[in-house]
Design a protein around this motif. Sequence first.
Motif, mmCIF file in Angstrom:
data_model
loop_
_atom_site.group_PDB
_atom_site.id
_atom_site.type_symbol
_atom_site.label_atom_id
_atom_site.label_comp_id
_atom_site.label_asym_id
_atom_site.label_seq_id
_atom_site.Cartn_x
_atom_site.Cartn_y
_atom_site.Cartn_z
ATOM 1 N N ARG B 92 0.811 -1.217 0.000
ATOM 2 C CA ARG B 92 0.000 0.000 0.000
ATOM 3 C C ARG B 92 0.843 1.266 0.000
ATOM 4 O O ARG B 92 0.302 2.364 0.062
ATOM 5 C CB ARG B 92 -0.942 -0.014 1.199
ATOM 6 C CG ARG B 92 -1.987 -1.115 1.055
ATOM 7 C CD ARG B 92 -2.769 -1.315 2.311
ATOM 8 N NE ARG B 92 -3.579 -0.147 2.638
ATOM 9 C CZ ARG B 92 -4.285 -0.045 3.765
ATOM 10 N NH1 ARG B 92 -4.267 -1.026 4.640
ATOM 11 N NH2 ARG B 92 -4.986 1.027 4.008
ATOM 12 N N PHE B 93 2.161 1.120 -0.009
ATOM 13 C CA PHE B 93 2.957 2.336 -0.175
ATOM 14 C C PHE B 93 3.942 2.190 -1.324
ATOM 15 O O PHE B 93 4.263 1.076 -1.742
ATOM 16 C CB PHE B 93 3.661 2.767 1.121
ATOM 17 C CG PHE B 93 4.662 1.820 1.685
ATOM 18 C CD1 PHE B 93 5.860 1.584 1.025
ATOM 19 C CD2 PHE B 93 4.440 1.196 2.894
ATOM 20 C CE1 PHE B 93 6.805 0.736 1.558
ATOM 21 C CE2 PHE B 93 5.380 0.335 3.433
ATOM 22 C CZ PHE B 93 6.562 0.104 2.760
ATOM 23 N N GLY B 94 4.370 3.313 -1.847
ATOM 24 C CA GLY B 94 5.365 3.312 -2.909
ATOM 25 C C GLY B 94 6.585 4.054 -2.405
ATOM 26 O O GLY B 94 6.480 4.963 -1.590
ATOM 27 N N MET B 95 7.755 3.622 -2.860
ATOM 28 C CA MET B 95 8.979 4.278 -2.409
ATOM 29 C C MET B 95 9.821 4.622 -3.615
ATOM 30 O O MET B 95 10.008 3.798 -4.512
ATOM 31 C CB MET B 95 9.750 3.309 -1.499
ATOM 32 C CG MET B 95 11.172 3.730 -1.191
ATOM 33 S SD MET B 95 11.228 4.990 0.083
ATOM 34 C CE MET B 95 12.940 5.517 0.005
ATOM 35 N N PRO B 170 -0.494 3.220 -4.651
ATOM 36 C CA PRO B 170 -0.167 3.356 -3.236
ATOM 37 C C PRO B 170 -1.018 4.436 -2.591
ATOM 38 O O PRO B 170 -1.471 5.363 -3.262
ATOM 39 C CB PRO B 170 1.302 3.772 -3.255
ATOM 40 C CG PRO B 170 1.474 4.457 -4.554
ATOM 41 C CD PRO B 170 0.574 3.746 -5.514
ATOM 42 N N GLU B 171 -1.210 4.281 -1.286
ATOM 43 C CA GLU B 171 -1.953 5.321 -0.570
ATOM 44 C C GLU B 171 -0.992 6.336 0.005
ATOM 45 O O GLU B 171 -1.396 7.431 0.373
ATOM 46 C CB GLU B 171 -2.803 4.677 0.526
ATOM 47 C CG GLU B 171 -3.914 3.837 -0.074
ATOM 48 C CD GLU B 171 -4.473 2.810 0.890
ATOM 49 O OE1 GLU B 171 -5.013 3.229 1.916
ATOM 50 O OE2 GLU B 171 -4.344 1.609 0.613
ATOM 51 N N ILE B 172 0.262 5.949 0.110
ATOM 52 C CA ILE B 172 1.279 6.929 0.493
ATOM 53 C C ILE B 172 2.540 6.660 -0.311
ATOM 54 O O ILE B 172 2.860 5.514 -0.629
ATOM 55 C CB ILE B 172 1.585 6.925 2.012
ATOM 56 C CG1 ILE B 172 2.629 8.001 2.340
ATOM 57 C CG2 ILE B 172 2.044 5.560 2.490
ATOM 58 C CD1 ILE B 172 2.710 8.367 3.790
ATOM 59 N N LEU B 173 3.204 7.745 -0.660
ATOM 60 C CA LEU B 173 4.402 7.652 -1.479
ATOM 61 C C LEU B 173 5.542 8.283 -0.684
ATOM 62 O O LEU B 173 5.395 9.372 -0.142
ATOM 63 C CB LEU B 173 4.146 8.448 -2.754
ATOM 64 C CG LEU B 173 4.965 8.207 -3.998
ATOM 65 C CD1 LEU B 173 4.863 6.764 -4.435
ATOM 66 C CD2 LEU B 173 4.455 9.107 -5.115
ATOM 67 N N PHE B 174 6.665 7.567 -0.591
ATOM 68 C CA PHE B 174 7.849 8.118 0.062
ATOM 69 C C PHE B 174 8.864 8.484 -1.004
ATOM 70 O O PHE B 174 9.196 7.654 -1.851
ATOM 71 C CB PHE B 174 8.459 7.092 1.015
ATOM 72 C CG PHE B 174 7.526 6.648 2.105
ATOM 73 C CD1 PHE B 174 7.273 7.466 3.194
ATOM 74 C CD2 PHE B 174 6.896 5.422 2.033
ATOM 75 C CE1 PHE B 174 6.409 7.064 4.192
ATOM 76 C CE2 PHE B 174 6.035 4.997 3.025
ATOM 77 C CZ PHE B 174 5.788 5.826 4.113
ATOM 78 N N LEU B 175 9.332 9.709 -0.952
ATOM 79 C CA LEU B 175 10.284 10.158 -1.972
ATOM 80 C C LEU B 175 11.552 10.641 -1.277
ATOM 81 O O LEU B 175 11.492 11.491 -0.397
ATOM 82 C CB LEU B 175 9.696 11.312 -2.784
ATOM 83 C CG LEU B 175 8.328 11.089 -3.435
ATOM 84 C CD1 LEU B 175 7.811 12.395 -4.036
ATOM 85 C CD2 LEU B 175 8.412 10.021 -4.499
ATOM 86 N N ASP B 176 12.694 10.073 -1.648
ATOM 87 C CA ASP B 176 13.955 10.539 -1.058
ATOM 88 C C ASP B 176 14.652 11.462 -2.056
ATOM 89 O O ASP B 176 15.140 11.013 -3.082
ATOM 90 C CB ASP B 176 14.844 9.345 -0.692
ATOM 91 C CG ASP B 176 15.940 9.731 0.309
ATOM 92 O OD1 ASP B 176 16.064 10.937 0.606
ATOM 93 O OD2 ASP B 176 16.656 8.840 0.779
#
Lengths: 378, 262
Positions: B92-95, B170-176
Amino acid sequence: MQDSTQPWCEIDASASPATLTLHGHWRLANTEAIWRELRVLRLQLPLCINADNLQDFDSTGALMLLRALDQAGISSDDVQWRALDAQHRRILSGVQRRLPATRNPLDTQDRSGILGLFARVGENAAALGTLLLGHLNFLGATLAAAAHLIVQPRQLRGKELTVQFEQVCVSALPVVALVTLLIGITIAYLLGLQAEKYGANIFVVDGVGIGMTREFAPIIVATIVAGRSGAAFTAQLGAMRLTEEIDAIRTLGLAPMQVLVLPRVLALVVALPLLVFVGDVMGILGAMLIADPLLGLTPSTVIDRLHGSLDITHFWAGLVKAPVFALFIAVIGCRMGILVQRDTRAVGLATTSTVVQSIVSVILLDAAFAVVFQELGI
Amino acid sequence: MTPDAAPTTRDMPVVEVDNVVTRFGPQVVHDGVSFRIGRGTLTALIGGSGTGKSVLLREIIGLQRPTAGNIRVFGTDMWNAAEAQTAAVRRRFGMMFQDGALFSALTVAQNIRVPLLEHANIPGDLLHPLIELRLAQAGLTPDTGNKLPSQLSGGMRKRAAIARALALEPEILFLDEPTSGLDPATARSLDALVRSLVDDLGISVLVVTHDLDTLLTVVDRIIVLADGHVLADGPAAEVTAIDHPWIRSYFAIRTMTGTQSR
Ligand SMILES: Nc1ncnc2c1ncn2[C@@H]1O[C@H](COP(=O)(O)OP(=O)(O)OP(=O)(O)O)[C@@H](O)[C@H]1O
Ligand SMILES: [Mg+2]
């Protein structure tokens, strides 16, 4: 039993306008079920879509709905939307906005089926043709560079040549010696079993002597070297491509041909005849080892017989092939390495390909030599 | 029907970081960090170099274990729940990793297809339209799908990485650091892209960034990490107004260059 998240839809054709009511979760996780539902629908304008029971919606759901409408020739602007909540509307319009850009499709050629098979065969044949032409070109360039060395010997990278020579020749000695020794034993043993029946023990020496020096040693040593050094050349140069070292060499004003390719090619061209010679000796030694207990031929008998019967031309015929095999193995190995694109899997593929190509080319060359020697009466 | 397909209720926080402590030997990186991230927000995590932003991100997505404290994503404790549950959360999340971490041997389209084939039952005739939609959502044209990552520019590679991260909705996306190493124009268009993902798809985004333009234009909320604590947490206007030496110097650079260029 109907689970409340299960996506489904129903169409009420009697209402005016006809109303499609969506239920449940229209999300990626339910793609299959949604697609099944939409497939069987017969949609036509005027149409009202009731989203009152639509519990959840994502861009995949929106994509499927829009495609179903599209296939029915309906633009979603002509549809009356009922009870579509603001978030879902944004998702829908977001997908819709991005759809027109996708008219220029991905490469979706169907590669399954008979036609796909023909297409693949054709593509691979064409690719092989280009590859071989490229090899030929590279071979020419290598020979030209080598010829250039004769005029300007100072351009030879002595240090690199020594390093390569050590790797392809000295380090290969144990495995070459062991394998050819075993082959010598095996051939003498098999020949001996037959020859003994006719009391022709002594001819085993002729068989091993001619077979080993003329065919077995060159082919077997070339195969070992292709697997060892050809593969290593590809892996080394391929890895250097990945880390852009070859580009760096170019930018520093050096020629990869001079710095990388020629030392490897020269080292192998010198090394392979030497290794073949070692192979000849070890093969005959192997035969000698087994001839004494199996056939009652003492080592001195074997050597005497060799002196008398083994025409030196057989030995030279085997040795002459070695540098040619080496040239092909080295050129294939280097070029396959240089061809690697910036992608990790390619190194592995190129290495495998080098070994296959080298061995096939060695066998083809050997056949060509056999015909030529025959014609020349050697 | 898998239970994880059920969406979390709207008001439930997506990420809860609770008193997280991280130590590497004697070095204390986090000394009680807490914050929550709600649905549909674009949150930035900032802080000086070495304050542990990347480490915190890795802890949230379950790649690295905090020394103490709890991290819950969609209400699931990433470090104490059963493997099956955390696997469901992962879907459910994308990174997006800093360098993209695209599979170099696969084309962009194949990169997007990997998670789709692995985790979703997509009917064959829908796969291509879906991949094209993902490309379009990341602002790429369909023909980019046929290219290998090595054939892309830096900005396109970031977009391709976003497209792959978006594959499973995804319901939340983490971006570095999504805009690092990009020219300002490309960086701004990437900002706009991220903003539109939040607005159009309603997903949450947590972004680690050093890009002041991103912070001051598109972000809803800024979380500042300093000395192992959350130093500030709020909308850009509030955070920039805080009187703290690090915050002042961080945003002062902006004001300085801003006045110079005018
Ligand atoms: N596996 C590890 N072992 C030991 N120390 C580590 C490890 N990973 C990170 N650190 C340390 O933790 C601190 C925080 O690292 P982190 O990568 O999170 O910094 P950051 O805030 O992302 O910085 P930057 O803005 O420069 O990327 C650093 O001092 C780093 O040396
Ligand atoms: Mg970092």
